[in-house]
Enzyme design. Structure first.
Site, PDB file in Angstrom:
ATOM      1  N   ASP A  36      54.791  55.399  28.565  1.00  0.00           N
ATOM      2  CA  ASP A  36      54.272  54.037  28.523  1.00  0.00           C
ATOM      3  C   ASP A  36      52.815  54.030  28.102  1.00  0.00           C
ATOM      4  OD1 ASP A  36      56.646  53.932  30.595  1.00  0.00           O
ATOM      5  OD2 ASP A  36      56.359  51.963  29.684  1.00  0.00           O
TER       6      ASP A  36
HETATM    7  O1  MRU Z   1      60.030  49.712  33.255  1.00  0.00           O
HETATM    8  P1  MRU Z   1      60.572  50.048  31.909  1.00  0.00           P
HETATM    9  O2  MRU Z   1      62.080  50.051  31.871  1.00  0.00           O
HETATM   10  O3  MRU Z   1      59.986  49.183  30.803  1.00  0.00           O
HETATM   11  O4  MRU Z   1      60.089  51.533  31.666  1.00  0.00           O
HETATM   12  C1  MRU Z   1      60.461  52.208  30.507  1.00  0.00           C
HETATM   13  C2  MRU Z   1      59.917  53.583  30.438  1.00  0.00           C
HETATM   14  O5  MRU Z   1      59.218  54.067  31.301  1.00  0.00           O
HETATM   15  C3  MRU Z   1      60.192  54.336  29.173  1.00  0.00           C
HETATM   16  O6  MRU Z   1      60.442  55.664  29.452  1.00  0.00           O
HETATM   17  C4  MRU Z   1      58.969  54.200  28.278  1.00  0.00           C
HETATM   18  O7  MRU Z   1      58.577  52.865  28.156  1.00  0.00           O
HETATM   19  C5  MRU Z   1      59.198  54.767  26.938  1.00  0.00           C
HETATM   20  S1  MRU Z   1      60.259  53.725  25.927  1.00  0.00           S
HETATM   21  C6  MRU Z   1      60.425  54.480  24.440  1.00  0.00           C
END
Ligand code: MRU
Length: 382
Positions: free
Chosen positions: A253
């Site tokens: 993220d």
């Molecule tokens: O809370 P989320 O479902 O948005 O979290 C998603 C993640 O942590 C993913 O691993 C990250 O955003 C990478 S997406 C290519």
């Protein structure tokens, strides 16, 4: 390329797959305003750092195309677009892609500010569409670079010279515009004939792994096994020789300047386990997920979410015959509703536990200082 699409867009129309209804139901929501995009992101009907940024950027493109901007001067148009983007920025705090997209979109409209309202709006829409288009191209490159790096650096391979990997959360087509990042590497390993087996974690509490990644793996026909998050240690310890796990591959993220990486809660624990077992730990991230303004992971704001994500769960009803009835979904309590809950959505994995950061511009490994240096791949933002 996978046929799965989280985001469907044509100029003036944006549809987003409601991921809360997966894997049982495929329903696209029409997202036509910044408010609808905000709600879609906040309620996690769309998730994943790149997908969040794309939906926000395109939703505003749609409302601009549909005439939402009632200004007449160029200056007021820039302020209007700024205010809509500032509002969207507040939808979720941890993933940096949204902030990076907003910064680049704000720069684009300023470049056209001398040309009047229509030119500013046209430039915004074209730039938002480019973010969407470019993401898949980026992911294909990440897949290629990551698969190549792992085949050259895997500590262990099967008798057929293939690798087994574990991934966490969801980083595939559903989290991006297509192909995916960490799951994109797995997809590339598979299509290149280099994948022995893929494991994916359930990813509690929101189950992105079991709801989305498992779905994508089955959909793609990739040999895969689902485990709970707590089974990773046992998986690493008990799989021997050629069926051993060669790498944990995760998305991000936010990767900060020294390489510390915020990703879905549970990522840090997997990195510690991987190090203990001599397994490579790979972060797959487009450069839009890299935040060079933040020095170390301790400065990353971690989103905390509501207690109900741990104490309740929604699923399709399973009949007495064992069959899933996709027309009936139910929310059930799975813990005492008064218990105290801590629900951080992400954690930070220190750079020292990460072996490689795979971007569309190449693979970055740690230098002698023990931290990552992204100068070579991002000289323009360094
Ligand atoms: O809370 P989320 O479902 O948005 O979290 C998603 C993640 O942590 C993913 O691993 C990250 O955003 C990478 S997406 C290519």
């Amino acid at each position: 390329m996978s046929g799965l699409q989280a985001i469907r867009y044509s100029r003036g129309k944006l549809e987003v797959l409601d991921q809360l209804r997966l894997p049982h139901e495929h329903h696209y929501d029409l997202v036509s305003t910044a408010e609808e995009a905000f709600d879609c992101i906040k309620s996690m009907r769309v998730r994943g750092a790149p997908a969040i940024a794309i939906v926000a950027a395109l939703a505003h493109a749609v409302e601009l195309h549909n005439g939402s901007c009632g200004t007449s001067s160029a200056e007021d148009t820039v302020s209007y677009i700024d205010s809509r983007l500032d509002y969207l920025f507040l939808s979720r705090p941890t993933a940096v892609d949204l902030g990076n997209a907003i910064t680049s979109l704000k720069a684009v409209i300023r470049e056209h500010s001398s040309q009047g309202k229509d030119a500013i709006i046209a430039a915004y829409i074209a730039a938002a569409e480019e973010i969407f288009r470019k993401d898949t191209e980026t992911n294909l490159l990440i897949g290629e670079h990551g698969a190549k790096w792992l085949m050259a650096n895997a500590p262990i391979k099967s008798a057929e010279d293939k690798v087994s990997v574990l991934t966490h959360c969801n980083t595939g087509s559903l989290a991006t515009s297509g192909h995916g990042t960490a799951l994109g590497i797995i997809r590339s390993l598979f299509t290149g004939g280099d994948l022995h087996h893929a494991f994916c974690t359930e990813t509690r509490p929101y189950n992105q792994g079991s709801r989305l990644t498992a779905f994508e793996l089955v959909y793609e026909g990739i040999p895969a096994t689902l485990i709970t998050d707590s089974m990773a240690g046992a998986l690493f310890a008990t799989r021997k020789q050629e069926s051993s796990i060669a790498a944990v591959i995760v998305g991000a993220d936010r990767v900060v300047r020294n390489g510390d990486t915020a990703n879905k809660i549970g990522t840090y624990a997997l990195a510690v386990l991987a190090r203990h077992h001599g397994i490579k730990f790979i972060v797959a991230a487009p450069t839009t997920s890299i935040d060079l303004q933040t020095e170390t992971g301790s400065a990353i704001k971690i989103e905390e979410r509501k207690p109900e994500e741990l104490t309740q769960i929604t699923g399709a009803v399973v009949g007495t015959d064992g069959k899933v009835d996709i027309t009936r979904s139910e929310r059930v309590a799975i813990a005492h509703q008064d218990v105290g809950v801590w629900n951080p959505a992400f954690d930070v994995t220190p750079a020292e536990l990460i072996d490689a950061v795979v971007t569309e511009k190449g693979v970055v490994e740690k230098g002698a200082s023990g931290v990552f240096d992204f100068r070579d791949i991002m000289p323009e933002r360094w």
